[in-house]
Design a protein around this motif. Structure first.
Motif, PDB file in Angstrom:
ATOM      1  N   GLN A  21       0.493  -1.526  -0.215  1.00 50.73           N
ATOM      2  CA  GLN A  21      -0.219   0.477   0.127  1.00 50.73           C
ATOM      3  C   GLN A  21       0.794   1.146   0.281  1.00 50.73           C
ATOM      4  O   GLN A  21       1.942   1.018   0.258  1.00 50.73           O
ATOM      5  CB  GLN A  21      -0.867  -0.241   1.317  1.00 50.73           C
ATOM      6  N   GLY A  22      -0.044   1.858  -1.022  1.00 48.86           N
ATOM      7  CA  GLY A  22       1.168   3.676  -0.692  1.00 48.86           C
ATOM      8  C   GLY A  22       0.979   4.096   0.369  1.00 48.86           C
ATOM      9  O   GLY A  22       0.331   3.683   1.472  1.00 48.86           O
ATOM     10  N   ASP A  23       2.182   5.007   1.215  1.00 41.24           N
ATOM     11  CA  ASP A  23       2.287   6.202   1.386  1.00 41.24           C
ATOM     12  C   ASP A  23       1.345   7.227   1.729  1.00 41.24           C
ATOM     13  O   ASP A  23       1.708   8.028   0.993  1.00 41.24           O
ATOM     14  CB  ASP A  23       4.119   6.559   1.727  1.00 41.24           C
ATOM     15  N   VAL A  24       0.502   7.411   2.290  1.00 38.09           N
ATOM     16  CA  VAL A  24      -0.075   8.822   2.061  1.00 38.09           C
ATOM     17  C   VAL A  24       0.351   9.702   2.652  1.00 38.09           C
ATOM     18  O   VAL A  24       0.241  10.752   1.512  1.00 38.09           O
ATOM     19  CB  VAL A  24      -1.235   8.818   3.769  1.00 38.09           C
ATOM     20  N   ASN A  25       2.069  10.235   3.221  1.00 34.22           N
ATOM     21  CA  ASN A  25       2.418  11.511   2.905  1.00 34.22           C
ATOM     22  C   ASN A  25       3.419  11.518   1.856  1.00 34.22           C
ATOM     23  O   ASN A  25       3.122  12.154   1.392  1.00 34.22           O
ATOM     24  CB  ASN A  25       3.183  11.661   4.034  1.00 34.22           C
ATOM     25  N   LYS A  26       3.804  10.607   1.372  1.00 34.43           N
ATOM     26  CA  LYS A  26       4.537  10.314   0.463  1.00 34.43           C
ATOM     27  C   LYS A  26       2.873  11.181  -1.023  1.00 34.43           C
ATOM     28  O   LYS A  26       3.965  11.644  -1.800  1.00 34.43           O
ATOM     29  CB  LYS A  26       5.267   9.437   0.155  1.00 34.43           C
ATOM     30  N   VAL A  27       1.804  10.384  -1.119  1.00 32.69           N
ATOM     31  CA  VAL A  27       0.758  10.318  -2.346  1.00 32.69           C
ATOM     32  C   VAL A  27       0.515  11.954  -2.178  1.00 32.69           C
ATOM     33  O   VAL A  27       0.969  13.038  -2.861  1.00 32.69           O
ATOM     34  CB  VAL A  27      -0.158   9.599  -1.907  1.00 32.69           C
ATOM     35  N   LEU A  28       0.202  12.215  -0.971  1.00 35.88           N
ATOM     36  CA  LEU A  28       0.242  14.249  -0.690  1.00 35.88           C
ATOM     37  C   LEU A  28       1.569  14.873  -1.080  1.00 35.88           C
ATOM     38  O   LEU A  28       1.245  16.256  -1.882  1.00 35.88           O
ATOM     39  CB  LEU A  28      -0.370  14.165   0.660  1.00 35.88           C
ATOM     40  N   ALA A  29       2.167  14.692  -0.762  1.00 33.37           N
ATOM     41  CA  ALA A  29       3.850  15.059  -1.402  1.00 33.37           C
ATOM     42  C   ALA A  29       4.114  15.365  -2.390  1.00 33.37           C
ATOM     43  O   ALA A  29       4.223  16.733  -3.559  1.00 33.37           O
ATOM     44  CB  ALA A  29       4.899  14.800  -0.774  1.00 33.37           C
ATOM     45  N   PHE A  30       3.961  14.384  -3.224  1.00 32.82           N
ATOM     46  CA  PHE A  30       3.741  14.048  -4.646  1.00 32.82           C
ATOM     47  C   PHE A  30       3.220  15.263  -5.057  1.00 32.82           C
ATOM     48  O   PHE A  30       2.580  15.767  -6.469  1.00 32.82           O
ATOM     49  CB  PHE A  30       3.062  12.574  -5.568  1.00 32.82           C
ATOM     50  N   TYR A  31       0.860  15.257  -4.841  1.00 38.15           N
ATOM     51  CA  TYR A  31       0.387  15.499  -5.623  1.00 38.15           C
ATOM     52  C   TYR A  31       0.468  17.279  -5.773  1.00 38.15           C
ATOM     53  O   TYR A  31      -0.328  17.553  -6.468  1.00 38.15           O
ATOM     54  CB  TYR A  31      -0.656  15.454  -5.244  1.00 38.15           C
TER      55      TYR A  31
END
Length: 274
Positions: free
Chosen positions: A204-214
Motif C-alpha cells: 500500500q502507498g504511503d499517504v504522506n508521500k502521495v500527498l507530497a507528490f500531488y
C-alpha cells in the motif's frame, strides 16, 4: 375479433410491457445494468424524476458490493437529506482492478476507468444527475480507486474524497492533471496504515508521500492546518486555480463516519466546486 380473444391479447401485451419495465428497472434495490457491469442509485426523497440533481458516487471496500453499500440506510438518508443522489458502484471482481493491486499486479486500470466513464454517462442520461455536481468517494479499496480516478480522470468528477486508501505501490510517475481532493484517514488505522503495509508481493502507498507528490504535481500553496468538526483535523491548501487539496485525519482506526462524507461535499461546495 371475439371479445374474449381481444381481452386475452390485451393481458398478454400488458404483462409483456410490465416484465420489460421490470427488466429495465433501476434504483437502490435493483441493479442498473451496464453490459456485464452495474451500479445502483438512490435519488433524494421526493425527487420528481426530472429536476437536475447533484450526486455522490461511492466505491466499496474489498469484496464489497453496490447492494451492500445501499444497505447502509443511514448513509443513504444523509445523502438524501442533502438533496443529492447516492450512487453505489461495483468493482469488476472482488477488488478494484487498478495498478499494483494484489488481484492483478499487471493491471493498467483501464477496465475500471472505462466503467466509471460509463456510469457517469448513464446517470446523467437516465437519472438527470448534473455532471458538474458529482463527487467521487470511497472507503479502503474504494479510496484507492478514488485516488486512481483523481489522477487518471481528473475531469470526470467535480471533486474526490478518498477515505482510508491511496495508490498501491506509491504515487505514479505523473498524473493527467490535478483537481480537488479531500483525503480522510484515521491515525490509528492498521488495515491501511498511513505509511502503508506490504500485502503479498505488493504494498500500500504511503499517504504522506502521495500527498507530497500531488502537492508538487498541482503546485498547491502553503499548508494551513485547521481544526474542524466531527473530530477531523484538516491541513488545507489551494493552487493557482483555487483547486482544493486537503488532508483530514481523525483519531481512530479503519473506519469513517458518514458525516465525513458530508464534510467533504460541504467543503467543496463552499469552495465553489459543486
Amino acid at each position: 375479433m371475439p371479445v374474449a380473444q381481444l381481452f386475452f391479447r390485451s393481458v398478454v401485451v400488458a404483462l409483456a410491457l410490465g416484465f420489460s419495465g421490470a427488466a429495465h428497472a433501476c434504483g437502490p434495490d435493483t441493479d442498473c445494468e451496464l453490459g456485464n457491469r452495474h451500479y445502483r442509485i438512490a435519488l433524494p426523497d421526493g425527487h420528481d424524476g426530472v429536476t437536475s440533481v447533484g450526486a455522490i458516487v461511492f466505491a466499496h471496500g474489498y469484496r464489497g458490493s453496490a447492494r451492500g453499500t445501499m444497505r447502509n440506510k443511514n448513509l443513504r438518508q444523509m445523502v438524501s437529506d442533502m438533496g443529492l443522489a447516492f450512487i453505489a458502484v461495483k468493482s469488476a471482481r472482488d477488488d478494484w482492478d487498478i495498478p499494483g493491486a494484489p488481484s492483478d499486479l499487471n493491471s493498467d486500470g483501464r477496465v475500471e476507468l472505462g466503467y466509471f466513464e460509463k456510469v457517469v454517462a448513464d446517470v446523467t442520461r437516465r437519472h438527470h444527475v448534473d455532471p458538474k455536481r458529482i463527487m467521487m468517494s470511497g472507503f479502503s479499496a474504494g479510496g484507492m480507486v478514488t485516488w486512481q480516478l483523481a489522477c487518471d480522470r481528473p475531469d470526470l468528477f467535480a471533486g474526490f474524497a478518498p477515505m482510508a486508501g491511496t495508490f498501491w505501490q506509491g504515487p505514479p510517475a505523473t498524473c493527467k492533471g490535478t483537481t480537488n481532493v479531500i483525503h480522510i484517514h484515521g491515525t490509528e488505522d492498521r488495515t491501511v496504515p498511513l505509511a502503508g503495509r506490504r500485502i503479498g508481493s505488493t504494498k500500500q502507498g504511503d499517504v504522506n508521500k502521495v500527498l507530497a507528490f500531488y502537492r508538487k504535481e498541482g503546485g498547491f500553496g502553503p499548508i494551513k492546518t485547521t481544526a474542524v468538526s466531527d473530530d477531523l483535523t484538516c491541513a488545507r491548501q489551494t493552487d493557482a486555480a483555487t483547486d482544493v487539496l486537503e488532508f483530514c485525519t481523525f483519531k481512530g482506526g479503519h473506519s469513517f463516519k458518514r458525516s465525513y462524507l458530508k464534510y467533504a461535499w460541504d467543503r467543496l461546495a463552499a469552495a465553489g466546486k459543486l
